[in-house]
Scaffold this motif. Structure first.
Motif: not given
Length: 549
Positions: A90-102
């Motif tokens: 599993s992942s313990h870090s993510v990148e959040y894309n503000i424009a795409c809300n993803s």
């Protein structure tokens, strides 16, 4: 062309009818504004991890991470990957894309628990330390569609767990303190032999079995020295000569304000006038009374502090001025909003930071107006429905919203049979200035449209549009340095009010331009990425990225 030589135009009054009363109210406000402003929006019910650390990047993406030994998260690594020598895929870090809300999962290899970081001038996040196999590690993340973390295994001279980082005028970062690390060091190093430097102040403010000086509050003063606050007092520190330049008085009451008696702090907005900053002030709010950590471990949860201390460190004889918050708060985050107000958000009203040691969430944010009359500076905002306790975070976004996430007061992910379940959601707090009724007063920047670069002391022009009549005296241009947020402190947070706003002039129907001067030096604004806002009647535009070199 210099704007001072242009003839100022007067435009007809073009307010829409429903804005007339609002403008009158803004120009002639009541003695104390009504409370209950702001609104909330749930962005994602789950990002798969609990947002323990957050940093906004100049790509309008947010890098988020928790820790690698929490157990299996709720988001898998891509393409069937697993961490080396581990069954955790599993992942313990993510990148959040503000424009795409993803979100996009990232792979961090070593343990980043209770670490720190700095956004570097090139736009990359350089993150330092953590726990166990990660305490000497430096990690770098630079955003792109396929980018991931890369790690420098022995990038630090000392273990850094609960340390604080700050960007310096020369483009390096300083890393201060950490658990049982009474010293500081720099990254990157100037040579292979460079090591760490002792800081006795951290020894003096350390309390056995409690500490209360972890994640010290560190701010770059405009003279190039560092203001460092730990436990209940601060110093001005010359990090080049490793010398204490000035010792400030203890905060009134003498209660601890740093982890685990976690309060928060900001450097109040720096107003640049004719190339210099006259007043430099620090605001420290909340925390827990002395003895609260021991009491919480014994099952007694003391009420949080409701006091703020304000210290003008630029004064010849600075003294703390105490103000009382409408809501007591421990583990609250303090963020500078684009109009210069301070948002106090998240946290609890009893206990301290640590596993299971906080009680009674504070759901209502508070906005503090530094320039308002003393008895009218605090405004309670509308509440969230989500408890944001230990390990919650908050950062300012370019559109003026505040991104809020995290909360996990447990040593693993726990979603049931606990007082405060692990929180994986991401939501946004919208300050009152984003109320649609204010759209006619909100500026829209029309030039420059894309990220621009300026040099220290350089004059540049901002063009903007407002649908109502603009009074030049009610316009200001602010620049905010995006901060690294964790454990109720936003590292590198800084807001500058630029010189030259009295040059605001009309250049067409509802169009205006203003000639401002970039901050004069790296001591006032270290080179790097900032978000620039046009603020009209305390209502900010959407920001644009500006790089200072």
């Amino acid at each position: 062309m210099h704007l001072n030589n242009q003839k100022r135009m007067t435009l007809p009054f073009t307010l829409f009818p429903h804005h007339i009363f609002l403008l009158i109210l803004l120009l002639h406000p009541p003695p104390c504004p009504a409370t209950g402003g702001g609104s909330w929006s749930l962005l994602l019910p789950s990002i798969g991890i609990s947002a323990m650390h957050m940093q906004l990047l100049p790509t309008d993406r947010v890098v988020i991470y928790d820790r690698t030994d929490f157990g299996t998260s709720n988001i898998s690594l891509p393409n069937g990957k697993c961490r080396p020598n581990s069954t955790d895929c599993s992942s313990h870090s993510v990148e959040y894309n503000i424009a795409c809300n993803s979100i996009r999962p990232l792979m961090v290899l070593t343990n980043v628990w209770c670490s720190s970081g700095t956004l570097m001038p090139d736009g990359s996040l350089v993150q330092t330390g953590g726990w166990n196999d990660g305490d000497h590690v430096v990690r770098v993340y630079k955003s792109c569609d396929e980018c991931d973390w890369w790690e420098v295994p022995s990038g630090l001279s000392q273990q850094r767990w609960y340390a604080t980082n700050h960007i310096l005028p020369d483009g390096r970062q300083i890393i201060v303190g950490g658990r049982q690390s009474f010293n500081y060091e720099f990254y990157p190093k100037m040579s292979t032999t460079e090591t760490d430097f002792s800081l006795m102040f951290l020894v003096q403010t350390n309390e056995p079995d409690v500490e209360n000086n972890l994640y010290p509050f560190v701010f770059l003063n405009t003279d190039g020295n560092l203001f460092i606050y730990a436990n209940y007092r601060g110093i001005l520190f010359d990090y080049v000569r490793s010398k204490v330049v000035r010792t400030f008085p203890a905060i009134l009451g003498g209660d601890p304000r740093n982890y685990p008696s976690t309060g928060s702090a900001v450097l109040l907005p720096l107003r640049i006038v004719q190339g210099s900053v006259v007043n430099v002030e620090v605001l420290v709010c909340g925390g827990a009374p002395r003895g609260a950590y021991k009491n919480a471990n014994d099952g007694k949860f003391d009420g949080a502090l409701d006091s703020c201390g304000r210290l003008k460190i630029s004064d010849p004889d600075p003294q703390w001025v105490t103000e009382t918050m409408p809501l007591a708060r421990v583990m609250g985050d303090m963020l500078l909003l684009p109009n210069g107000d301070v948002l106090i958000i998240n946290g609890a009203s009893a206990g301290v930071a640590g596993w299971e040691l906080g009680r009674d969430p504070v759901l209502s944010p508070v906005i503090y107006g530094p320039d308002k009359p003393t008895n009218c500076r605090f405004e309670v905002q509308n509440p969230s429905t989500i408890a944001r306790m230990y390990h919650s975070t908050a950062i300012l976004l370019r559109d003026g919203r505040v991104l809020v996430g995290g909360s996990n007061p447990h040593d693993k992910y726990k979603f049931s049979d606990v007082l405060y379940p692990t929180e994986l959601s991401l939501e946004a707090f919208l300050p009152a200035y984003l109320n649609p009724i204010l759209s006619g007063l909100r500026p829209i920047i029309i030039s420059p449209m894309t990220k621009t670069m300026v040099h220290h002391g350089e004059r540049f022009i901002i063009r903007f549009q407002v649908s109502c009549l603009v009074d030049p005296n009610l316009v200001k241009i602010t620049m905010v340095a995006p901060s690294f947020n964790t454990h109720s402190f936003s590292m590198n947070q800084r807001l500058l009010i630029l010189d030259g706003v009295n040059t605001t002039m009309a250049v067409g129907n509802s169009h205006y331009e203003v000639s401002v001067v970039a901050p004069p030096s790296g001591n006032i604004a270290p080179a790097g990425n900032y978000i620039l806002f046009v603020v009209h009647q305390e209502i900010p535009s959407e920001g644009i990225w500006v790089s200072i070199r």
